[in-house]
Design an enzyme around this catalytic site. Structure first.
Site, PDB file in Angstrom:
ATOM      1  N   LEU A  33     -10.573 -16.804   1.494  1.00 29.11           N
ATOM      2  CA  LEU A  33      -9.180 -16.506   1.856  1.00 29.11           C
ATOM      3  C   LEU A  33      -8.293 -16.276   0.647  1.00 29.11           C
ATOM      4  O   LEU A  33      -8.457 -16.908  -0.398  1.00 29.11           O
ATOM      5  CB  LEU A  33      -8.620 -17.659   2.699  1.00 29.11           C
ATOM      6  CG  LEU A  33      -9.396 -17.959   3.981  1.00 29.11           C
ATOM      7  CD1 LEU A  33      -8.786 -19.164   4.695  1.00 29.11           C
ATOM      8  CD2 LEU A  33      -9.413 -16.754   4.918  1.00 29.11           C
ATOM      9  N   HIS A  37      -4.577 -13.098   3.816  1.00 33.76           N
ATOM     10  CA  HIS A  37      -4.925 -13.859   5.027  1.00 33.76           C
ATOM     11  C   HIS A  37      -3.842 -14.900   5.344  1.00 33.76           C
ATOM     12  O   HIS A  37      -3.455 -15.087   6.494  1.00 33.76           O
ATOM     13  CB  HIS A  37      -6.241 -14.620   4.833  1.00 33.76           C
ATOM     14  CG  HIS A  37      -7.437 -13.769   4.541  1.00 33.76           C
ATOM     15  ND1 HIS A  37      -8.098 -13.794   3.335  1.00 33.76           N
ATOM     16  CD2 HIS A  37      -8.108 -12.871   5.308  1.00 33.76           C
ATOM     17  CE1 HIS A  37      -9.131 -12.974   3.373  1.00 33.76           C
ATOM     18  NE2 HIS A  37      -9.164 -12.393   4.553  1.00 33.76           N
ATOM     19  N   LYS A 149      -3.705  -3.759   6.110  1.00 36.84           N
ATOM     20  CA  LYS A 149      -4.653  -3.362   5.046  1.00 36.84           C
ATOM     21  C   LYS A 149      -5.844  -2.609   5.633  1.00 36.84           C
ATOM     22  O   LYS A 149      -6.329  -1.640   5.075  1.00 36.84           O
ATOM     23  CB  LYS A 149      -5.105  -4.628   4.316  1.00 36.84           C
ATOM     24  CG  LYS A 149      -6.451  -4.596   3.664  1.00 36.84           C
ATOM     25  CD  LYS A 149      -6.318  -4.198   2.231  1.00 36.84           C
ATOM     26  CE  LYS A 149      -7.620  -3.977   1.498  1.00 36.84           C
ATOM     27  NZ  LYS A 149      -8.810  -4.548   2.006  1.00 36.84           N
ATOM     28  N   GLN A 153      -9.252  -0.366  11.444  1.00 36.60           N
ATOM     29  CA  GLN A 153      -9.639  -1.521  12.274  1.00 36.60           C
ATOM     30  C   GLN A 153      -8.503  -1.898  13.226  1.00 36.60           C
ATOM     31  O   GLN A 153      -8.718  -2.150  14.411  1.00 36.60           O
ATOM     32  CB  GLN A 153      -9.979  -2.687  11.346  1.00 36.60           C
ATOM     33  CG  GLN A 153     -10.184  -3.998  12.040  1.00 36.60           C
ATOM     34  CD  GLN A 153     -10.711  -5.049  11.078  1.00 36.60           C
ATOM     35  OE1 GLN A 153     -11.909  -5.075  10.805  1.00 36.60           O
ATOM     36  NE2 GLN A 153      -9.853  -5.900  10.561  1.00 36.60           N
ATOM     37  N   VAL A 176      -0.601  -7.429   1.661  1.00 41.30           N
ATOM     38  CA  VAL A 176      -0.139  -8.227   0.520  1.00 41.30           C
ATOM     39  C   VAL A 176      -0.879  -7.739  -0.725  1.00 41.30           C
ATOM     40  O   VAL A 176      -2.099  -7.518  -0.682  1.00 41.30           O
ATOM     41  CB  VAL A 176      -0.400  -9.728   0.765  1.00 41.30           C
ATOM     42  CG1 VAL A 176      -0.001 -10.555  -0.443  1.00 41.30           C
ATOM     43  CG2 VAL A 176       0.360 -10.192   2.005  1.00 41.30           C
ATOM     44  N   MET A 184      -4.748  -7.084  -1.989  1.00 38.48           N
ATOM     45  CA  MET A 184      -5.642  -8.246  -2.061  1.00 38.48           C
ATOM     46  C   MET A 184      -6.821  -8.041  -1.132  1.00 38.48           C
ATOM     47  O   MET A 184      -6.667  -7.513  -0.018  1.00 38.48           O
ATOM     48  CB  MET A 184      -4.888  -9.503  -1.671  1.00 38.48           C
ATOM     49  CG  MET A 184      -3.898  -9.906  -2.719  1.00 38.48           C
ATOM     50  SD  MET A 184      -3.254 -11.544  -2.357  1.00 38.48           S
ATOM     51  CE  MET A 184      -2.093 -11.680  -3.704  1.00 38.48           C
TER      52      MET A 184
HETATM   53  P1  AMP Z   1     -11.204  -9.952   6.287  1.00 36.24           P
HETATM   54  O1  AMP Z   1     -11.404 -11.399   5.986  1.00 36.24           O
HETATM   55  O2  AMP Z   1     -11.215  -9.085   5.081  1.00 36.24           O
HETATM   56  O3  AMP Z   1     -12.075  -9.464   7.411  1.00 36.24           O
HETATM   57  O4  AMP Z   1      -9.719  -9.825   6.834  1.00 36.24           O
HETATM   58  C1  AMP Z   1      -9.233 -10.627   7.881  1.00 36.24           C
HETATM   59  C2  AMP Z   1      -7.845 -10.154   8.266  1.00 36.24           C
HETATM   60  O5  AMP Z   1      -6.984 -10.220   7.128  1.00 36.24           O
HETATM   61  C3  AMP Z   1      -7.832  -8.687   8.732  1.00 36.24           C
HETATM   62  O6  AMP Z   1      -6.903  -8.563   9.804  1.00 36.24           O
HETATM   63  C4  AMP Z   1      -7.335  -7.959   7.501  1.00 36.24           C
HETATM   64  O7  AMP Z   1      -6.677  -6.742   7.795  1.00 36.24           O
HETATM   65  C5  AMP Z   1      -6.384  -8.968   6.907  1.00 36.24           C
HETATM   66  N1  AMP Z   1      -6.175  -8.734   5.474  1.00 36.24           N
HETATM   67  C6  AMP Z   1      -7.140  -8.587   4.524  1.00 36.24           C
HETATM   68  N2  AMP Z   1      -6.563  -8.328   3.328  1.00 36.24           N
HETATM   69  C7  AMP Z   1      -5.221  -8.316   3.531  1.00 36.24           C
HETATM   70  C8  AMP Z   1      -4.082  -8.091   2.688  1.00 36.24           C
HETATM   71  N3  AMP Z   1      -4.213  -7.844   1.386  1.00 36.24           N
HETATM   72  N4  AMP Z   1      -2.850  -8.146   3.239  1.00 36.24           N
HETATM   73  C9  AMP Z   1      -2.702  -8.396   4.581  1.00 36.24           C
HETATM   74  N5  AMP Z   1      -3.735  -8.608   5.414  1.00 36.24           N
HETATM   75  C10 AMP Z   1      -4.970  -8.568   4.915  1.00 36.24           C
END
Ligand code: AMP
Length: 287
Positions: A33, A37, A149, A153, A176, A184
């Site tokens: 995380l 997240h 991001k 999806q 973010v 990120m």
């Molecule tokens: P992941 O763990 O990469 O599968 O991401 C889980 C959730 O966090 C998904 O809804 C992503 O779109 C979101 N997420 C990942 N990176 C960011 C970020 N930099 N800013 C905002 N949300 C993010």
């Protein structure tokens, strides 16, 4: 914060909460995380009685030559961050309990999944749609928060919820970024120091396209070429740079007027491969 590791236990807890009239907010993640997240968890925290987060590196959304085994993991740090951010229930299942032997039902989105990351990663969105359907059936949330991001999806899952009448609201949170603009991502960990410095090129390319657009440029080829020029100054390889209709994700000569003076929003999305990681980013171009 309670950690729950089996779908049956999570579903039973969710059913009890629903019976008690509690509002459940849900943030699904693959862990490792970061502030992106956590921003989604804070967004959810403010709107629900019970905040559920999940950490599950979903094997079915990775292709055979992708980074499933190398995907970064750090459960102890994730657990501490969830606790600090106000998560009530952390769902942390194993692949074996999520996919029972002989699992044979899949959720396949048929239109938006074929392009962008779906073209580069066949089967990826089938894995995403299947696991998110399962998570929604297990966690029974009133709403789920997803990040902008992962633009494709987000759009695919909005379509899935609409087309399958899944009773959940989808809330999105903005991307973010690090101080220099890099979005990120858990995968940023795999960049070498040189690649980390270069990786800001995705953001810089998008900023360039946005400023050309703001100055009146409406030719997709010109906008995409401007982004490519920024990426090609680095060691990164362009996987794709596309400008698509924000709703259908179809390629589209952008930004034509829908009604007089009203520009249809376009999504500009790109993926760039570095030796350590494939990175994605996007921006919406609208007047
Ligand atoms: P992941 O763990 O990469 O599968 O991401 C889980 C959730 O966090 C998904 O809804 C992503 O779109 C979101 N997420 C990942 N990176 C960011 C970020 N930099 N800013 C905002 N949300 C993010």
């Amino acid at each position: 914060m309670k950690i729950i590791t089996t779908p049956a236990e999570m579903q039973a807890a969710a059913q009890t909460l629903r019976r008690e009239g509690k509002t459940i907010g849900f943030v699904p993640t693959m862990g490792f995380l970061h502030e992106g997240h956590l921003s989604l968890m804070r967004l959810a925290r403010g709107r629900c009685d019970v905040l559920v987060a999940s950490i599950f590196v979903n094997p079915t959304q990775f292709g055979p030559n992708e980074d499933l085994d190398a995907y970064p993991r750090d459960f102890d740090s994730d657990e501490a961050l969830c606790r600090e951010t106000g998560v009530d229930l952390l769902f942390y299942p194993t692949p074996e309990t999520m996919y029972l032997e002989g699992h044979s039902i899949w959720v396949d989105e048929d239109s938006l999944s074929g392009m962008l990351c779906g073209a580069a990663r066949p089967g990826h969105f089938r894995g995403v749609c299947t696991v998110v359907t399962k998570l929604l059936n297990i966690v029974l949330p009133d709403f789920m928060v997803l990040g902008e991001k992962d633009a494709q999806q987000l759009r695919v899952l909005r379509r899935m919820v609409r087309d399958l009448n899944i009773p959940v609201d989808i809330v999105s949170g903005p991307t973010v970024r690090e101080a220099d603009g890099l979005a990120m991502s858990s995968r940023n960990k795999h960049l070498s120091p040189e690649e980390r410095a270069e990786a800001v090129c995705l953001f810089q390319g998008l900023e360039k396209a946005k400023s050309l657009f703001a100055a009146g440029e409406r030719d997709a080829a010109v906008l995409k070429a401007a982004v490519r020029e920024v990426i090609e100054k680095t060691s990164g390889t362009v996987d794709y740079i596309e400008i698509v209709d924000d709703e259908s994700l179809q390629n589209f000569q952008p930004l034509e007027t829908r009604h007089a003076g009203d520009v249809k929003p376009s999504l500009i999305a790109l993926a760039v491969k570095f030796s350590g990681a494939r990175l994605i980013d996007n921006a919406v171009l609208s007047k």
